[in-house]
Scaffold this motif. Structure first.
Motif, PDB file in Angstrom:
ATOM      1  N   GLU A   5     110.911   4.424  10.631  1.00 19.13           N
ATOM      2  CA  GLU A   5     109.570   4.260  10.075  1.00 19.13           C
ATOM      3  C   GLU A   5     109.283   2.789   9.763  1.00 19.13           C
ATOM      4  OE1 GLU A   5     110.960   8.360   9.547  1.00 19.13           O
ATOM      5  OE2 GLU A   5     111.832   6.415   9.010  1.00 19.13           O
ATOM      6  N   PHE A   6     110.281   2.062   9.302  1.00 18.71           N
ATOM      7  CA  PHE A   6     110.093   0.643   9.037  1.00 18.71           C
ATOM      8  C   PHE A   6     109.859  -0.113  10.336  1.00 18.71           C
ATOM      9  CE2 PHE A   6     111.829  -3.667   8.745  1.00 18.71           C
ATOM     10  CZ  PHE A   6     111.059  -4.182   7.714  1.00 18.71           C
ATOM     11  N   ALA A   7     110.648   0.194  11.372  1.00 16.92           N
ATOM     12  CA  ALA A   7     110.489  -0.483  12.664  1.00 16.92           C
ATOM     13  C   ALA A   7     109.123  -0.208  13.271  1.00 16.92           C
ATOM     14  CB  ALA A   7     111.591  -0.037  13.625  1.00 16.92           C
ATOM     15  N   ALA A   8     108.575   0.985  13.023  1.00 14.80           N
ATOM     16  CA  ALA A   8     107.290   1.352  13.624  1.00 14.80           C
ATOM     17  C   ALA A   8     106.138   0.539  13.045  1.00 14.80           C
ATOM     18  CB  ALA A   8     107.032   2.845  13.421  1.00 14.80           C
ATOM     19  N   ASP A   9     106.222   0.162  11.761  1.00 18.14           N
ATOM     20  CA  ASP A   9     105.113  -0.579  11.144  1.00 18.14           C
ATOM     21  C   ASP A   9     105.647  -1.435   9.992  1.00 18.14           C
ATOM     22  OD1 ASP A   9     102.682  -1.572  10.444  1.00 18.14           O
ATOM     23  OD2 ASP A   9     101.770   0.348   9.935  1.00 18.14           O
ATOM     24  N   PRO A  10     106.417  -2.468  10.299  1.00 16.75           N
ATOM     25  CA  PRO A  10     106.998  -3.262   9.214  1.00 16.75           C
ATOM     26  C   PRO A  10     105.959  -4.013   8.397  1.00 16.75           C
ATOM     27  CG  PRO A  10     107.375  -4.327  11.335  1.00 16.75           C
ATOM     28  CD  PRO A  10     106.822  -2.965  11.630  1.00 16.75           C
ATOM     29  N   TYR A  11     104.833  -4.391   9.018  1.00 16.25           N
ATOM     30  CA  TYR A  11     103.860  -5.191   8.277  1.00 16.25           C
ATOM     31  C   TYR A  11     103.146  -4.371   7.204  1.00 16.25           C
ATOM     32  CZ  TYR A  11     105.078  -8.792  11.505  1.00 16.25           C
ATOM     33  OH  TYR A  11     105.812  -9.718  12.206  1.00 16.25           O
ATOM     34  N   ALA A  12     102.985  -3.091   7.430  1.00 10.14           N
ATOM     35  CA  ALA A  12     102.481  -2.230   6.367  1.00 10.14           C
ATOM     36  C   ALA A  12     103.485  -2.144   5.228  1.00 10.14           C
ATOM     37  CB  ALA A  12     102.182  -0.841   6.918  1.00 10.14           C
ATOM     38  N   ALA A  13     104.778  -2.088   5.588  1.00  8.14           N
ATOM     39  CA  ALA A  13     105.815  -2.052   4.552  1.00  8.14           C
ATOM     40  C   ALA A  13     105.841  -3.342   3.752  1.00  8.14           C
ATOM     41  CB  ALA A  13     107.178  -1.796   5.200  1.00  8.14           C
ATOM     42  N   TYR A  14     105.701  -4.491   4.432  1.00  8.09           N
ATOM     43  CA  TYR A  14     105.674  -5.759   3.703  1.00  8.09           C
ATOM     44  C   TYR A  14     104.485  -5.808   2.733  1.00  8.09           C
ATOM     45  CZ  TYR A  14     108.798  -7.337   7.498  1.00  8.09           C
ATOM     46  OH  TYR A  14     109.820  -7.462   8.408  1.00  8.09           O
ATOM     47  N   ALA A  15     103.336  -5.320   3.187  1.00  3.10           N
ATOM     48  CA  ALA A  15     102.149  -5.333   2.334  1.00  3.10           C
ATOM     49  C   ALA A  15     102.358  -4.467   1.094  1.00  3.10           C
ATOM     50  CB  ALA A  15     100.932  -4.861   3.125  1.00  3.10           C
ATOM     51  N   GLN A  16     102.963  -3.300   1.274  1.00  2.00           N
ATOM     52  CA  GLN A  16     103.239  -2.427   0.139  1.00  2.00           C
ATOM     53  C   GLN A  16     104.230  -3.074  -0.817  1.00  2.00           C
ATOM     54  OE1 GLN A  16     104.551   1.184   2.002  1.00  2.00           O
ATOM     55  NE2 GLN A  16     102.534   1.638   2.887  1.00  2.00           N
ATOM     56  N   MET A  17     105.260  -3.722  -0.252  1.00  2.00           N
ATOM     57  CA  MET A  17     106.224  -4.430  -1.102  1.00  2.00           C
ATOM     58  C   MET A  17     105.537  -5.535  -1.901  1.00  2.00           C
ATOM     59  SD  MET A  17     109.454  -5.039   1.455  1.00  2.00           S
ATOM     60  CE  MET A  17     110.043  -3.776   2.576  1.00  2.00           C
ATOM     61  N   ARG A  18     104.669  -6.293  -1.234  1.00  2.00           N
ATOM     62  CA  ARG A  18     104.004  -7.412  -1.894  1.00  2.00           C
ATOM     63  C   ARG A  18     103.129  -6.927  -3.053  1.00  2.00           C
ATOM     64  NH1 ARG A  18     103.920 -11.921   0.849  1.00  2.00           N
ATOM     65  NH2 ARG A  18     103.712 -10.847   2.859  1.00  2.00           N
ATOM     66  N   GLU A  19     102.429  -5.827  -2.808  1.00  2.00           N
ATOM     67  CA  GLU A  19     101.550  -5.285  -3.839  1.00  2.00           C
ATOM     68  C   GLU A  19     102.345  -4.787  -5.038  1.00  2.00           C
ATOM     69  OE1 GLU A  19      98.099  -1.816  -4.340  1.00  2.00           O
ATOM     70  OE2 GLU A  19      98.949  -2.264  -2.367  1.00  2.00           O
ATOM     71  N   LEU A 260     103.609 -18.912  22.343  1.00  2.00           N
ATOM     72  CA  LEU A 260     104.912 -18.896  21.676  1.00  2.00           C
ATOM     73  C   LEU A 260     104.767 -19.264  20.200  1.00  2.00           C
ATOM     74  CD1 LEU A 260     107.105 -20.564  24.434  1.00  2.00           C
ATOM     75  CD2 LEU A 260     107.540 -18.316  23.420  1.00  2.00           C
ATOM     76  N   ASP A 261     103.992 -20.304  19.926  1.00  2.00           N
ATOM     77  CA  ASP A 261     103.800 -20.718  18.534  1.00  2.00           C
ATOM     78  C   ASP A 261     103.148 -19.612  17.709  1.00  2.00           C
ATOM     79  OD1 ASP A 261     104.945 -23.223  18.758  1.00  2.00           O
ATOM     80  OD2 ASP A 261     103.075 -24.209  19.283  1.00  2.00           O
ATOM     81  N   GLU A 262     102.161 -18.963  18.284  1.00  2.00           N
ATOM     82  CA  GLU A 262     101.498 -17.895  17.536  1.00  2.00           C
ATOM     83  C   GLU A 262     102.447 -16.725  17.304  1.00  2.00           C
ATOM     84  OE1 GLU A 262      97.579 -15.029  17.432  1.00  2.00           O
ATOM     85  OE2 GLU A 262      97.542 -16.895  18.564  1.00  2.00           O
ATOM     86  N   LEU A 263     103.200 -16.355  18.330  1.00  2.00           N
ATOM     87  CA  LEU A 263     104.134 -15.245  18.192  1.00  2.00           C
ATOM     88  C   LEU A 263     105.193 -15.567  17.142  1.00  2.00           C
ATOM     89  CD1 LEU A 263     107.003 -13.790  19.151  1.00  2.00           C
ATOM     90  CD2 LEU A 263     104.917 -12.441  19.177  1.00  2.00           C
ATOM     91  N   LEU A 264     105.719 -16.780  17.183  1.00  2.00           N
ATOM     92  CA  LEU A 264     106.727 -17.176  16.205  1.00  2.00           C
ATOM     93  C   LEU A 264     106.168 -17.135  14.786  1.00  2.00           C
ATOM     94  CD1 LEU A 264     108.302 -20.125  18.204  1.00  2.00           C
ATOM     95  CD2 LEU A 264     109.543 -18.095  17.418  1.00  2.00           C
ATOM     96  N   PHE A 265     104.887 -17.363  14.652  1.00  2.00           N
ATOM     97  CA  PHE A 265     104.240 -17.318  13.341  1.00  2.00           C
ATOM     98  C   PHE A 265     103.954 -15.877  12.920  1.00  2.00           C
ATOM     99  CE2 PHE A 265     102.370 -18.975   9.728  1.00  2.00           C
ATOM    100  CZ  PHE A 265     102.120 -20.348   9.800  1.00  2.00           C
ATOM    101  N   THR A 266     103.347 -15.114  13.780  1.00  2.00           N
ATOM    102  CA  THR A 266     102.803 -13.826  13.355  1.00  2.00           C
ATOM    103  C   THR A 266     103.774 -12.665  13.481  1.00  2.00           C
ATOM    104  OG1 THR A 266     101.894 -13.403  15.566  1.00  2.00           O
ATOM    105  CG2 THR A 266     100.467 -14.519  13.978  1.00  2.00           C
ATOM    106  N   ASP A 267     104.715 -12.733  14.430  1.00  2.00           N
ATOM    107  CA  ASP A 267     105.562 -11.573  14.699  1.00  2.00           C
ATOM    108  C   ASP A 267     106.922 -12.039  15.219  1.00  2.00           C
ATOM    109  OD1 ASP A 267     106.113  -8.876  14.765  1.00  2.00           O
ATOM    110  OD2 ASP A 267     105.180  -8.534  16.719  1.00  2.00           O
ATOM    111  N   PRO A 268     107.688 -12.779  14.413  1.00  2.00           N
ATOM    112  CA  PRO A 268     108.915 -13.414  14.899  1.00  2.00           C
ATOM    113  C   PRO A 268     109.949 -12.402  15.380  1.00  2.00           C
ATOM    114  CG  PRO A 268     108.749 -13.586  12.510  1.00  2.00           C
ATOM    115  CD  PRO A 268     107.432 -13.083  12.994  1.00  2.00           C
ATOM    116  N   PRO A 269     110.681 -12.756  16.435  1.00  2.00           N
ATOM    117  CA  PRO A 269     111.646 -11.812  17.019  1.00  2.00           C
ATOM    118  C   PRO A 269     112.846 -11.539  16.124  1.00  2.00           C
ATOM    119  CG  PRO A 269     111.797 -13.947  18.096  1.00  2.00           C
ATOM    120  CD  PRO A 269     110.589 -14.001  17.213  1.00  2.00           C
ATOM    121  N   LEU A 270     113.241 -12.508  15.314  1.00  2.00           N
ATOM    122  CA  LEU A 270     114.224 -12.272  14.261  1.00  2.00           C
ATOM    123  C   LEU A 270     113.439 -12.259  12.965  1.00  2.00           C
ATOM    124  CD1 LEU A 270     117.233 -11.842  13.700  1.00  2.00           C
ATOM    125  CD2 LEU A 270     117.432 -14.309  13.322  1.00  2.00           C
TER     126      LEU A 270
END
Length: 389
Positions: A5-19, A260-270
């Motif tokens: 579930e985390f792998a499917a939508d990690p950015y939603a999880a980060y947002a919930q953690m931040r809140e 590449l720069d945008e990907l590294l910023f928005t959705d980094p592979p590591l």
């Protein structure tokens, strides 16, 4: 963070953690491995530049971790720059930086082209492919073997072992396979030196022993296979799914480097790594972090922190994807070059290529550290074979 579930939508999880938690969130890397995830950009920068309070040495922590723990190979102590502090870190980093700095970028550009053309020829007449399995992975694997001077048969065992370590599936066996293959590579380069990074490490004044050599190579392969193939595949996904790139890259107003720069910023592979282990309880952002428990930097969450995010991503390299401070990645130029040349080659060869499924139907492999597609299916009009330049 290990769940599908985390792998499917990690950015939603980060947002919930931040809140809920702010800049520091309690997480589990495995059911038995609690950690703190740093999701605030400015907090991460302070931690990455504070090796005294946040050293990278995990030896006390791992004393109570079972040897079969699937994330242990990614976190355990090794005699390398990534898992040491102080003079030991400086010694290992000096050897790695010198060896990487001697890599010939001009010849590597040609090497990547020579690797890419046969891979493209394997798919171009068919009209469809999985760019992850049939292009990004073999391209990355062969390019890394070339710069390290590693024969393909040894490199294949390295790749298999490293994949098991990243996946956390049969990680202990994968770790053993990895160690055996790298010891063989060190023996080979000691008896047959060449113009490669492995030979450069062997010849460095740090006088690395066999055990240390093997673990420098673990670090190089760890950073050079899984994150690199994901960088290529994920950037191709961005280019093929985002109208700003799918049109503009082809017409030349935006470059592959911009993507590449945008990907590294928005959705980094590591996505989550740069781990430290406070030797005593430490307070930061009004949170007391326990001693000897992993503190993991979420490059993905920090890069997208609303308190620090920039609207300009192309050409913006203020992201934390390469880490920062004394442990910043020294291989950035090589990683950029391999990814950029590999992506440019396939876009030039197959200009009408498109995703075979909608981007939102692509799936990601579970795991707390990487941002890794399970596949990248594409289709294109069949074309005749390319000729090598």
């Amino acid at each position: 963070m290990y769940a599908p579930e985390f792998a499917a939508d990690p950015y939603a999880a980060y947002a919930q953690m931040r809140e809920r938690y702010g800049s520091l969130a309690p997480v589990y890397l495995d059911p038995d491995v609690p950690a703190t995830l740093v999701i605030g950009y400015h907090t991460a920068v302070r931690i990455l530049h504070d090796p005294e309070r946040f050293p990278a040495d995990p030896r006390i922590w791992q004393q109570n971790v079972p040897t079969h723990c699937p994330v242990l190979p990614m976190l355990e102590w090794r005699p390398n720059a990534l898992r040491n502090a102080g003079p030991a870190h400086e010694r290992y980093r000096a050897a790695n930086t010198a060896a990487l700095g001697e890599a010939r970028q001009h010849s590597l550009h040609s090497t990547v082209q020579q690797i890419a053309v046969p891979l493209i020829n394997d798919i171009c007449e068919v009209g469809h492919a999985d760019l992850l399995a049939q292009y990004a992975h073999p391209l990355t694997f062969r390019a890394l073997n070339a710069v390290l001077g590693c024969p393909p048969e040894v490199g294949q065992r390295v790749a298999t072992g490293m994949s098991a370590v990243f996946e956390g599936v049969n990680a202990e066996a994968g770790n053993a396979m990895l160690a055996e293959a790298l010891a063989e590579l060190v023996d080979l380069k000691r008896s047959h030196p060449g113009m490669d990074i492995t030979t450069g490490l062997l010849m460095h004044p740090a006088r690395l022993n066999e055990f240390e050599m093997m673990h420098q190579l673990v670090t190089l392969y760890g950073a050079g296979i899984e994150p690199q193939q994901n960088l290529i595949a994920n950037t191709l996904r961005l280019i093929l799914s985002d109208d700003r790139y799918s049109g503009d890259v082809m017409r030349g107003s935006l470059s592959v480097r911009d993507a590449l720069d945008e990907l590294l910023f928005t959705d980094p592979p590591l996505a989550n790594y740069c781990v430290s282990y406070p030797p005593s309880p430490v307070e930061i952002d009004n949170v007391v972090l326990p001693a000897h428990q992993p503190v993991v930097i979420s490059m993905a969450a920090c890069n997208n922190d609303p308190a620090a995010v920039s609207q300009q991503r192309a050409g913006n390299r203020s992201h934390l994807t390469w880490s920062a401070g004394p442990h910043a990645c020294p291989a950035q130029p090589l990683a950029y070059l391999i990814a950029q040349v590999g992506i440019e080659q396939i876009l030039d060869a197959l200009p009408e290529m498109e995703l075979a499924v909608p981007a939102d139907q692509l799936t990601y492999r579970p795991g707390p550290f990487h941002r890794a597609l399970t596949g990248l299916p594409v289709r294109f009009p069949p074309l005749p074979h390319l000729t090598l330049p």
